[in-house]
Design an enzyme around this catalytic site. Structure first.
Site, mmCIF file in Angstrom:
data_model
loop_
_atom_site.group_PDB
_atom_site.id
_atom_site.type_symbol
_atom_site.label_atom_id
_atom_site.label_comp_id
_atom_site.label_asym_id
_atom_site.label_seq_id
_atom_site.Cartn_x
_atom_site.Cartn_y
_atom_site.Cartn_z
ATOM 1 N N GLY A 177 2.574 -10.206 -5.976
ATOM 2 C CA GLY A 177 2.940 -9.518 -4.741
ATOM 3 C C GLY A 177 2.261 -8.183 -4.553
ATOM 4 N N HIS A 178 1.430 -7.761 -5.516
ATOM 5 C CA HIS A 178 0.795 -6.436 -5.432
ATOM 6 C C HIS A 178 -0.684 -6.538 -5.720
ATOM 7 C CE1 HIS A 178 0.150 -2.118 -6.302
ATOM 8 N NE2 HIS A 178 1.203 -1.963 -5.533
ATOM 9 N N PHE A 179 -1.466 -6.962 -4.920
ATOM 10 C CA PHE A 179 -1.310 -7.441 -3.551
ATOM 11 C C PHE A 179 -1.924 -8.828 -3.489
ATOM 12 C CE2 PHE A 179 -1.432 -2.813 -3.241
ATOM 13 C CZ PHE A 179 -0.301 -2.560 -2.497
#
Length: 146
Positions: free
Chosen positions: A49-51
């Protein structure tokens, strides 16, 4: 430093292996300073999720890695009994100047700048490929030793 010494040095941190951001201690001057590394593999859950499509080590986890190294340095001081439950409790300053990508190794350095009772102050940096990506001043605290 061999694996047994490394395991002993980490034993005073409250973190489980899943949340450790030091994989190797390069140098340790107990109670004073240390250097350690963390290699970003690319399969860490937080990178999803990052990124998405452009994975980067989150700046807050760089600070956490620096705090963990500072904790190792402080907790291995032969003149001071390790503090129970030592944790990051204050970030006095933090400059995230860059990041690490999968496949890169982060070189962390921490220096203990002060101690008072159950508080430990440290300055720390992180570099990737010789480029500084973090500068921080942090405070750690733990239970009091009686």
């Amino acid at each position: 430093m061999n694996q047994s010494d490394f395991d002993k040095a980490l034993a005073h941190l409250p973190h489980g292996p899943e949340f450790r951001f030091i994989q190797q201690l390069v140098e340790l001057d107990p109670g004073k300073s240390g250097k350690g590394t963390f290699r970003l593999q690319g399969d860490e859950a937080f990178l999803r999720g990052h990124f998405p499509g452009e994975p980067l080590m989150p700046g807050v986890l760089l600070v956490e890695a620096a705090a963990q190294l500072a904790g190792v340095v402080a907790q291995n001081d032969p003149k001071v009994t390790p503090l129970p439950g030592l944790k990051l409790t204050a970030i006095r300053s933090a400059k995230v100047l860059g990041s690490a990508r999968p496949g890169e190794t982060i070189l962390l350095e921490a220096v203990i700048t002060g101690r008072l009772d159950n508080l430990v102050q440290a300055s720390a940096t992180a570099e990737v490929n010789g480029k500084r990506i973090l500068e921080t001043i942090i405070t750690l605290s733990g239970g009091r030793n009686n």
